[in-house]
Motif scaffolding. Structure first.
Motif, PDB file in Angstrom:
ATOM      1  N   LYS A  72      10.877  -8.445  -4.469  1.00 12.79           N
ATOM      2  CA  LYS A  72      11.371  -7.902  -5.738  1.00 12.79           C
ATOM      3  C   LYS A  72      10.232  -7.540  -6.678  1.00 12.79           C
ATOM      4  CE  LYS A  72      13.026 -12.385  -7.494  1.00 12.79           C
ATOM      5  NZ  LYS A  72      14.232 -13.152  -7.818  1.00 12.79           N
ATOM      6  N   LEU A  73       9.121  -8.274  -6.574  1.00 16.07           N
ATOM      7  CA  LEU A  73       7.976  -7.885  -7.387  1.00 16.07           C
ATOM      8  C   LEU A  73       7.473  -6.497  -6.957  1.00 16.07           C
ATOM      9  CD1 LEU A  73       6.027  -8.650  -9.643  1.00 16.07           C
ATOM     10  CD2 LEU A  73       4.575  -9.747  -7.943  1.00 16.07           C
ATOM     11  N   ALA A  74       7.465  -6.254  -5.645  1.00 19.72           N
ATOM     12  CA  ALA A  74       7.055  -4.929  -5.154  1.00 19.72           C
ATOM     13  C   ALA A  74       7.978  -3.847  -5.709  1.00 19.72           C
ATOM     14  CB  ALA A  74       7.056  -4.905  -3.627  1.00 19.72           C
ATOM     15  N   GLU A  75       9.299  -4.103  -5.695  1.00 19.97           N
ATOM     16  CA  GLU A  75      10.246  -3.120  -6.229  1.00 19.97           C
ATOM     17  C   GLU A  75      10.048  -2.924  -7.728  1.00 19.97           C
ATOM     18  OE1 GLU A  75      12.032  -1.010  -4.951  1.00 19.97           O
ATOM     19  OE2 GLU A  75      12.702  -1.636  -2.960  1.00 19.97           O
ATOM     20  N   TYR A  76       9.782  -4.024  -8.434  1.00 16.26           N
ATOM     21  CA  TYR A  76       9.565  -3.908  -9.876  1.00 16.26           C
ATOM     22  C   TYR A  76       8.326  -3.057 -10.149  1.00 16.26           C
ATOM     23  CZ  TYR A  76       9.253  -5.132 -14.803  1.00 16.26           C
ATOM     24  OH  TYR A  76       9.206  -5.061 -16.158  1.00 16.26           O
ATOM     25  N   GLU A  77       7.265  -3.333  -9.396  1.00 19.58           N
ATOM     26  CA  GLU A  77       6.015  -2.599  -9.632  1.00 19.58           C
ATOM     27  C   GLU A  77       6.128  -1.157  -9.193  1.00 19.58           C
ATOM     28  OE1 GLU A  77       3.064  -5.898  -8.178  1.00 19.58           O
ATOM     29  OE2 GLU A  77       2.373  -4.970 -10.037  1.00 19.58           O
ATOM     30  N   ALA A  78       7.035  -0.885  -8.240  1.00 22.07           N
ATOM     31  CA  ALA A  78       7.252   0.501  -7.834  1.00 22.07           C
ATOM     32  C   ALA A  78       8.165   1.225  -8.821  1.00 22.07           C
ATOM     33  CB  ALA A  78       7.852   0.542  -6.435  1.00 22.07           C
TER      34      ALA A  78
ATOM     35  N   ILE B 287       0.828  -1.212   0.000  1.00 16.65           N
ATOM     36  CA  ILE B 287       0.000   0.000   0.000  1.00 16.65           C
ATOM     37  C   ILE B 287       0.860   1.260   0.000  1.00 16.65           C
ATOM     38  CG2 ILE B 287      -1.721   1.309   1.307  1.00 16.65           C
ATOM     39  CD1 ILE B 287      -2.809  -1.392   2.302  1.00 16.65           C
ATOM     40  N   VAL B 288       1.775   1.342   0.978  1.00 18.06           N
ATOM     41  CA  VAL B 288       2.576   2.563   1.111  1.00 18.06           C
ATOM     42  C   VAL B 288       3.682   2.620   0.053  1.00 18.06           C
ATOM     43  CG1 VAL B 288       3.995   3.917   2.681  1.00 18.06           C
ATOM     44  CG2 VAL B 288       2.096   2.569   3.575  1.00 18.06           C
ATOM     45  N   GLY B 289       4.304   1.461  -0.207  1.00 20.10           N
ATOM     46  CA  GLY B 289       5.466   1.445  -1.094  1.00 20.10           C
ATOM     47  C   GLY B 289       5.122   1.413  -2.566  1.00 20.10           C
ATOM     48  N   VAL B 290       4.162   0.563  -2.950  1.00 20.68           N
ATOM     49  CA  VAL B 290       3.881   0.392  -4.378  1.00 20.68           C
ATOM     50  C   VAL B 290       2.714   1.267  -4.820  1.00 20.68           C
ATOM     51  CG1 VAL B 290       3.296  -1.256  -6.178  1.00 20.68           C
ATOM     52  CG2 VAL B 290       4.766  -1.970  -4.287  1.00 20.68           C
ATOM     53  N   GLU B 291       1.554   1.122  -4.155  1.00 21.39           N
ATOM     54  CA  GLU B 291       0.355   1.836  -4.620  1.00 21.39           C
ATOM     55  C   GLU B 291       0.460   3.345  -4.413  1.00 21.39           C
ATOM     56  OE1 GLU B 291      -2.530   0.890  -6.256  1.00 21.39           O
ATOM     57  OE2 GLU B 291      -1.276  -0.859  -6.680  1.00 21.39           O
ATOM     58  N   LEU B 292       0.812   3.753  -3.174  1.00 16.97           N
ATOM     59  CA  LEU B 292       0.889   5.187  -2.898  1.00 16.97           C
ATOM     60  C   LEU B 292       2.254   5.755  -3.272  1.00 16.97           C
ATOM     61  CD1 LEU B 292      -0.891   5.186   0.587  1.00 16.97           C
ATOM     62  CD2 LEU B 292      -1.883   5.713  -1.644  1.00 16.97           C
ATOM     63  N   GLY B 293       3.274   4.906  -3.280  1.00 17.08           N
ATOM     64  CA  GLY B 293       4.614   5.378  -3.643  1.00 17.08           C
ATOM     65  C   GLY B 293       5.194   6.381  -2.663  1.00 17.08           C
ATOM     66  N   LEU B 294       4.769   6.320  -1.390  1.00 18.65           N
ATOM     67  CA  LEU B 294       5.239   7.313  -0.419  1.00 18.65           C
ATOM     68  C   LEU B 294       6.633   6.983   0.105  1.00 18.65           C
ATOM     69  CD1 LEU B 294       1.969   7.813   1.665  1.00 18.65           C
ATOM     70  CD2 LEU B 294       2.969   9.342  -0.045  1.00 18.65           C
ATOM     71  N   LEU B 295       6.906   5.677   0.270  1.00 17.80           N
ATOM     72  CA  LEU B 295       8.186   5.252   0.827  1.00 17.80           C
ATOM     73  C   LEU B 295       8.759   4.144  -0.051  1.00 17.80           C
ATOM     74  CD1 LEU B 295       7.089   4.967   4.567  1.00 17.80           C
ATOM     75  CD2 LEU B 295       8.641   6.683   3.645  1.00 17.80           C
ATOM     76  N   PRO B 296      10.080   3.988  -0.064  1.00 21.04           N
ATOM     77  CA  PRO B 296      10.646   2.885  -0.855  1.00 21.04           C
ATOM     78  C   PRO B 296      10.186   1.531  -0.293  1.00 21.04           C
ATOM     79  CG  PRO B 296      12.357   4.019   0.412  1.00 21.04           C
ATOM     80  CD  PRO B 296      11.105   4.807   0.585  1.00 21.04           C
ATOM     81  N   PRO B 297       9.761   0.597  -1.154  1.00 21.02           N
ATOM     82  CA  PRO B 297       9.222  -0.681  -0.662  1.00 21.02           C
ATOM     83  C   PRO B 297      10.248  -1.494   0.127  1.00 21.02           C
ATOM     84  CG  PRO B 297       8.793  -0.421  -3.019  1.00 21.02           C
ATOM     85  CD  PRO B 297       9.705   0.687  -2.614  1.00 21.02           C
ATOM     86  N   THR B 298      11.492  -1.491  -0.310  1.00 19.51           N
ATOM     87  CA  THR B 298      12.493  -2.289   0.397  1.00 19.51           C
ATOM     88  C   THR B 298      13.791  -1.499   0.503  1.00 19.51           C
ATOM     89  OG1 THR B 298      13.538  -3.297  -1.518  1.00 19.51           O
ATOM     90  CG2 THR B 298      11.577  -4.400  -0.666  1.00 19.51           C
ATOM     91  N   GLY B 299      14.768  -2.107   1.143  1.00 19.89           N
ATOM     92  CA  GLY B 299      16.096  -1.502   1.213  1.00 19.89           C
ATOM     93  C   GLY B 299      16.398  -0.937   2.583  1.00 19.89           C
ATOM     94  N   TRP B 300      17.633  -0.545   2.765  1.00 20.91           N
ATOM     95  CA  TRP B 300      18.079  -0.081   4.067  1.00 20.91           C
ATOM     96  C   TRP B 300      19.151   0.970   3.874  1.00 20.91           C
ATOM     97  CZ3 TRP B 300      16.022  -0.370   8.636  1.00 20.91           C
ATOM     98  CH2 TRP B 300      16.774  -0.077   9.775  1.00 20.91           C
ATOM     99  N   GLY B 301      19.186   1.967   4.764  1.00 24.23           N
ATOM    100  CA  GLY B 301      20.245   2.964   4.682  1.00 24.23           C
ATOM    101  C   GLY B 301      19.696   4.360   4.903  1.00 24.23           C
ATOM    102  N   THR B 302      18.641   4.734   4.163  1.00 20.82           N
ATOM    103  CA  THR B 302      18.109   6.073   4.332  1.00 20.82           C
ATOM    104  C   THR B 302      17.003   6.068   5.390  1.00 20.82           C
ATOM    105  OG1 THR B 302      16.400   5.758   2.680  1.00 20.82           O
ATOM    106  CG2 THR B 302      18.523   6.546   1.900  1.00 20.82           C
ATOM    107  N   LEU B 303      16.670   7.259   5.863  1.00 24.12           N
ATOM    108  CA  LEU B 303      15.630   7.390   6.881  1.00 24.12           C
ATOM    109  C   LEU B 303      14.287   6.881   6.355  1.00 24.12           C
ATOM    110  CD1 LEU B 303      15.230   8.491   9.759  1.00 24.12           C
ATOM    111  CD2 LEU B 303      14.409  10.608   8.719  1.00 24.12           C
ATOM    112  N   GLU B 304      13.998   7.206   5.078  1.00 20.27           N
ATOM    113  CA  GLU B 304      12.724   6.746   4.499  1.00 20.27           C
ATOM    114  C   GLU B 304      12.639   5.226   4.521  1.00 20.27           C
ATOM    115  OE1 GLU B 304      14.160   9.130   1.562  1.00 20.27           O
ATOM    116  OE2 GLU B 304      13.802  10.429   3.273  1.00 20.27           O
ATOM    117  N   GLN B 305      13.772   4.593   4.241  1.00 22.91           N
ATOM    118  CA  GLN B 305      13.759   3.132   4.200  1.00 22.91           C
ATOM    119  C   GLN B 305      13.573   2.534   5.585  1.00 22.91           C
ATOM    120  OE1 GLN B 305      17.477   2.743   2.097  1.00 22.91           O
ATOM    121  NE2 GLN B 305      16.455   1.991   0.257  1.00 22.91           N
TER     122      GLN B 305
END
Lengths: 337, 556
Positions: B271-277, A185-203
């Motif tokens: 990874k699918l989430a990242e791809y779709e984003a 919801i937040v990462g893909v649909e709304l695009g507010l925050l990066p879906p995955t990853g680590w390092g930045t505050l948003e992540q």
């Protein structure tokens, strides 16, 4: 006081040794080994591998060697190549001689990743898990304690029901559901925050919240129950009778005592969260240590199993030690002796 | 007047700035974000130790073998050896290597790929001696390289050295001069050029391995010479390759077109989430549950291609009642493979009539040999089982209990549940399902396999031998069915040294017939496929070998 510290530290050492023995025996008891593959390796290759990692030694020798390299400091001189087997966590230069060092804590290689050692996992992955776990604990307390307190002092009102409703949601919505849900919801649909990853505050926001929310529910319920109990005590009545404002009664008198059960839970919780959490790390692609607890057992990566269990055991006994000290501070009737 | 000068100066300055930015804009680095190497950290970037697809994928981008494998046609092509000759008896291979290909390393401080220099400041070029060292290090029992077993039997002295009885000096690999390498095989077979091109037979940088041991293959010290170099390796998170400008490029292994490739290590749904984003350009291994949706939402980005793996069930031919070929044939013929690929797997997997993949050199296809392949035939299955029951004088309920075992994943579980149902409905046979943890399962399968167990195989080199002689020959480590058929052994031995591809295919067809049909030691079920998503602006080749050749990719 002094006696208390010495005794506790000795106990901690003993606990660690017992944990290491049990872990070592259990992991060698489980069928299968680190070189089992879907495509089975021929026997001579297995033998070469077992020899390389000294798995052909008797179990007792393997255990003693492990404990020796992990916990007994040694002094080395002369040339020191950066080979995986030479990797120690602590290297202190000595003022004597040529290139003399005290070297301590070599937790062995990672069998699965030949170029890495267990120390590399501690160095690279543990700080990530500690940061995530620390943020999660902070979030858990920031949500849980006010909710619980509010629910207790406004017992059987809308605040109580709402607060406990959120707590029930947190308990019943596991990370394995909440994580991917938020990510989508937040990462893909709304695009507010990066879906995955680590390092930045948003992540950091989503995983810390996901991890913290589940624990916040626990803390809220504990705080509420414990505070309700304390509010019935005689000394609270006394405080009220002498005319103190209700706010002061809660913050000065009730809260401190009510925190004892919460602190009891917080100790092991912190130990568990800062050493890594499998699901949260996998869902959000975080390079933490949590997944090593699981993958090392699946892959029978013996040194990594030992390393991760021991570091967790260390933080667990250490956290309990701190909890005991905090008890004495919260409740003067408890003494460190 | 002064103001005008100022304006003119400002305009000049601005135009210079725009010019500068314009140029840097045109040279902007092409960066590709991919996720095709799994969710765990990459195990080894050491040619002597690598054994898994993720490690090999990175090695094939950073190194070039003596020969290479074309990822589309699955044929052998020249690698760093521009040409090679084979002696008349087919035993001695002489490779001529490219000259002036330097070893390179990424310098973290300067941020550039640099040539490796020796103590005297001379550039180290890849020589035949580096290959001699690499091959001997792979075979060295102290290196304990898992894939030494694929290389060792094909070099004179290799198996002895690796097994601990021979010495490095007796391994028949030699540098005739700096750029000529000679390898002698104990036995002639058509796929030797293939084997010698594999990752465990690559050149290896002795000077850094002597210094650092297994720790060399990591960020900052990893040396290579192929189209890409290792820039960064954030363990458990990502790995970044950077173009190696010193790789001269050949017709078969060109210079890299994309400047940097970032591999993200993410779990399937992450990874699918990242791809779709929009943060990934390419991913593989799509979640089955999302396939129907992906087909509709990304019809132009979704691709399905053949893979290098085969899926099947093995029978322990020593355990009742599957010690009788008729029972095994009945069970195998009662599996409706098409129903499984259509309803469970859904990505276009191919129902398998033989165990070996049809696109291997000299492998038969079920279309060409329909009578030899096993197929779904409920009536024949019933008849086979009845013949067995009649002979034993028992009813189907009195059949000794049959257990199926696998490690527990959603995929294995849904397949066996469907097959369990087919066996129940077609044959009236009740099969017990047991799940074990992966490591325990492998152990059980090897030492005391139940009647039926899951089986899988991905080829190492694309020849039918890898799917037969190395698997079901009676003396193979992989022969978990404990199946012994001298006729099969003779067929695969004959095919091994046969040169005529058509004759070989015929021999392997007969061998597969014995394996899956006459004796039915195992039941092939389906051939895997690769499911991938690629952004439309990426130009690529569609690989069928399970790894990508990223130096051929480009971003439009």
């Amino acid at each position: 006081m002094y006696q208390f510290f010495v005794r506790r530290i000795l106990w901690m050492g003993l606990v660690m040794v017992m944990v290491s023995i049990i872990t070592f025996l259990l992991m060698h008891q489980v069928p299968g080994g680190p070189f089992d593959r879907e495509k089975a390796l021929p026997e001579r290759i297995q033998k070469n591998l077992e020899k390389k990692y000294h798995l052909d030694d008797p179990l007792l020798k393997q255990y003693l060697d492990y404990m020796y390299y992990a916990f007994i400091p040694r002094v080395t001189t002369g040339e020191w190549k950066p080979l995986p087997e030479n990797d120690h966590l602590i290297n202190l230069k000595l003022p004597i001689g040529d290139n003399a060092y005290i070297r301590w804590m070599n937790f062995g290689p990672s069998i699965k990743s030949a170029s890495r050692t267990v120390n590399d996992i501690f160095r690279d992955n543990f700080p990530v898990s500690a940061k995530l776990g620390g943020a999660a604990v902070a979030i858990a307390c920031l949500i849980g304690m006010p909710l619980g307190t509010l629910a207790a002092i406004r017992k059987n009102t809308i605040f109580d029901y709402l607060g406990m409703g959120i707590a029930v949601l947190g308990v019943s919505l596991p990370i394995v559901t909440l994580g991917p849900l938020l990510r989508y919801i937040v990462g893909v649909e709304l695009g507010l925050l990066p879906p995955t990853g680590w390092g930045t505050l948003e992540q950091m926001i989503m995983p810390s919240f996901t991890l913290g929310f589940a624990s916040s529910a626990l803390i809220a319920r504990l705080t509420r129950a414990s505070l309700l109990q304390v509010l019935d005590e005689d000394y609270i009545r006394t405080a009220r009778a002498k005319g103190l404002r209700e706010q002061l009664v809660i913050t000065r008198h009730a809260m401190k005592n009510a925190m004892i059960p919460v602190v009891t839970v917080l100790g092991p919780l912190i130990a568990a969260l800062i050493t890594g959490t499998f699901v949260t790390e996998i869902v959000f692609g975080i390079p933490g240590m949590g997944k090593y607890f699981v993958t090392s057992i699946g892959g029978r990566d013996y040194p990594v199993i030992m390393g991760t269990i021991l570091i967790y055991a260390f933080f667990l006994v250490f956290a309990n030690f701190i909890v005991d000290i905090v008890y004495a501070w919260l409740d003067p009737r408890i003494r460190l002796s | 007047m002064r103001n005008i000068t100022r304006v003119v100066l400002l305009v000049l300055l601005a135009s210079m700035l725009v010019g500068a930015f314009g140029i840097s804009g045109a040279q902007e680095a092409k960066v590709l974000y991919v996720a095709n190497i799994g969710q765990d950290d990459i195990p080894h970037l050491d040619p002597g130790l690598a054994e898994d697809v993720a490690s090999i994928q990175i090695l094939e981008a950073t190194y070039v073998g003596l020969t290479t494998l074309n990822e589309v046609t699955v044929t052998v092509e020249p690698g760093i050896a521009t040409e090679w000759s084979v002696s008349d008896d087919g035993l001695v291979y002489t490779f001529s290597l490219m000259q002036n290909v330097p070893w390179v390393v990424y310098n973290t401080d300067s941020g550039a790929v640099e040539e490796v220099k020796d103590a005297d400041g001379n550039v180290r070029y890849v020589t035949a001696n580096d290959f001699v060292y690499g091959i001997k290090r792979t075979l060295d029992p102290n290196t304990a390289g898992p894939y030494a077993y694929v290389l060792a039997p094909w070099i004179v002295g290799g198996a002895e050295y690796n097994g601990g009885s021979g010495s490095a000096d007796d391994v028949a690999v030699a540098a005739l001069d700096d750029y000529t390498l000679q390898i002698t095989a104990p036995k002639a077979t058509p796929f030797l050029a293939n084997i010698y091109g594999m990752w465990m037979a690559l050149a290896q940088p002795q000077w850094v391995i002597d210094e650092m041991g297994d720790a060399w293959a990591d960020e900052g010290t990893f040396q290579s010479y192929g189209p890409y170099a290792l820039k960064e390796w954030a363990h458990d998170e990502s790995l970044t390759l950077i173009k190696n400008p010193f790789w001269p490029g050949t017709d078969y292994v060109g210079q890299a077109k994309i400047d940097e490739i970032v591999f993200l290590l993410l779990e399937q749904s992450a990874k699918l989430a990242e791809y779709e984003a929009g943060n990934l350009d390419f991913m593989d291994d799509l979640p089955t549950a999302d396939l129907d949706r992906i087909r509709v939402e990304y019809p132009n980005e979704f691709t399905v291609s053949p893979s290098s793996c085969s899926y099947g069930y093995g029978f322990n031919t020593e355990k009742e009642p599957v010690n009788d070929a008729r029972v095994r044939r009945a069970l195998s013929m009662a599996i409706d493979r098409q129903a499984i690929t259509d309803n469970i797997l859904k990505a276009g997997q191919i129902p398998a009539g033989f165990y070996m993949l049809p696109n291997l050199t000299a492998a038969p296809s079920q279309e060409d040999y329909p009578d030899l392949a096993i197929k779904y035939d409920p009536e024949a299955a019933k008849a086979e089982l009845q013949a067995y029951l009649d002979e034993k004088g028992i009813s189907v309920d009195e059949l000794p209990p049959i257990t199926y075992m696998t490690n527990e994943t959603d995929l294995h579980k849904s397949i066996i549940e469907a097959i369990q149902n087919m066996w129940r409905e077609t044959l009236g046979v009740e099969v017990q399902i047991t799940f074990q943890e992966f490591g325990v399962f492998l152990d059980t399968r090897k030492n005391d396999a139940p009647q039926i167990f899951r089986y899988g195989w991905c080829y190492d080199y694309p020849d039918a031998h890898n799917f037969s002689g190395e698997l079901f020959r009676s003396d193979s480590t992989q022969n978990d069915p404990n199946w012994v058929n001298p006729e099969y052994d003779a067929l695969v031995d004959q095919a091994l040294t046969e040169n005529d591809p058509d004759v070989r295919r015929e021999l392997y067809a007969q061998a597969e017939y014995l394996l899956v049909n006459q004796d039915a030691a195992m039941a092939p079920i389906y051939y895997y496929v690769e499911t991938q998503l690629t952004k439309p602006n990426v130009e690529r080749t569609l690989s069928v070998i399970g790894r990508e050749r990223f130096e051929k990719w480009d971003i439009k």
